[in-house]
Scaffold this motif. Structure first.
Motif, PDB file in Angstrom:
ATOM      1  N   THR A   6       6.149-113.316  90.039  1.00  0.00           N
ATOM      2  CA  THR A   6       5.810-114.358  91.004  1.00  0.00           C
ATOM      3  C   THR A   6       6.277-113.908  92.382  1.00  0.00           C
ATOM      4  OG1 THR A   6       6.079-116.047  89.286  1.00  0.00           O
ATOM      5  CG2 THR A   6       6.058-116.798  91.578  1.00  0.00           C
ATOM      6  N   ILE A 108       9.948-122.040  87.884  1.00  0.00           N
ATOM      7  CA  ILE A 108       9.838-120.685  87.363  1.00  0.00           C
ATOM      8  C   ILE A 108      11.108-120.399  86.566  1.00  0.00           C
ATOM      9  CG2 ILE A 108       9.590-118.237  87.931  1.00  0.00           C
ATOM     10  CD1 ILE A 108       8.338-119.164  90.599  1.00  0.00           C
ATOM     11  N   GLU A 109      10.918-120.092  85.295  1.00  0.00           N
ATOM     12  CA  GLU A 109      12.044-119.762  84.415  1.00  0.00           C
ATOM     13  C   GLU A 109      13.154-120.807  84.491  1.00  0.00           C
ATOM     14  OE1 GLU A 109      13.285-115.734  85.229  1.00  0.00           O
ATOM     15  OE2 GLU A 109      11.219-115.013  85.173  1.00  0.00           O
ATOM     16  N   PHE A 164      10.214-113.156  92.899  1.00  0.00           N
ATOM     17  CA  PHE A 164      11.134-114.197  92.439  1.00  0.00           C
ATOM     18  C   PHE A 164      12.527-113.649  92.118  1.00  0.00           C
ATOM     19  CE2 PHE A 164      12.822-116.773  88.827  1.00  0.00           C
ATOM     20  CZ  PHE A 164      13.193-117.871  89.578  1.00  0.00           C
TER      21      PHE A 164
END
Length: 184
Positions: A6, A108-109, A164
């Motif tokens: 990302t 994200i995650e 990211f």
């Protein structure tokens, strides 16, 4: 094909001659700037990667020129509106990617991230460690190590998007402190 990544950036200002002077960008011409920005993105971002652009795609370009540039960019494209993104740019955002409006919260995650073209002092879930990524200021805002936010403008990262994992590294060095009433 590697793992999906990302990426984030903002403020390409394709076609904007004066931004070269304002930002002291290292380009002799708009054409050189445009080609370098496309090359830098496509060198890093793979077709399967998510790419979040936080506003100000172009200035002083025809719709056909903007379309040509958007068609050349790699990645799953997600767009946030910037102050220079007029209706015709928004239509192209919708055509070539996903238009997210003026602000969007993603995860994200397990990490919440609020995306906006503008810097904010507080944002959704900031008191719970949510990140805030923004553009617009072209690096003119003083870094605040007590906030989990920073400017992802392309001019701050050698005219390349930031991944990211690098965002996480930058945030991990901050001494975060909740700044609204939830932190008491």
């Amino acid at each position: 094909m590697g793992n999906k990544k990302t990426w984030f950036t903002s403020d390409y200002h394709f076609g904007h001659k004066n931004v070269i002077k304002y930002d002291r960008r290292p380009f002799k011409t708009v054409e050189e700037m445009n080609q370098t920005l496309i090359h830098n993105q496509n060198e890093l971002v793979q077709d399967q990667d998510d790419f979040y652009f936080l506003g100000d795609f172009a200035m002083s370009l025809s719709e056909d020129s903007m379309r040509y540039l958007m068609q050349r960019l790699r990645g799953n494209l997600f767009f946030i509106r910037g102050n220079h993104d007029k209706n015709r740019t928004i239509k192209l955002y919708e055509q070539y990617g996903t238009y997210l409006g003026e602000q969007c919260k993603i995860n994200i995650e397990g990490q919440d991230i609020v995306l906006n073209h503008y810097s904010m002092n507080v944002w959704d879930r900031s008191h719970h460690g949510a990140y805030h990524l923004f553009g617009h200021s072209h690096g003119s805002l003083k870094a605040d190590n007590s906030k989990l936010s920073f400017d992802v403008g392309c001019m701050l990262f050698d005219y390349k998007p930031i991944e990211f994992e690098e965002v996480q590294k930058i945030m991990s060095k901050k001494v975060w402190k909740a700044i609204d009433h939830h932190g008491k």
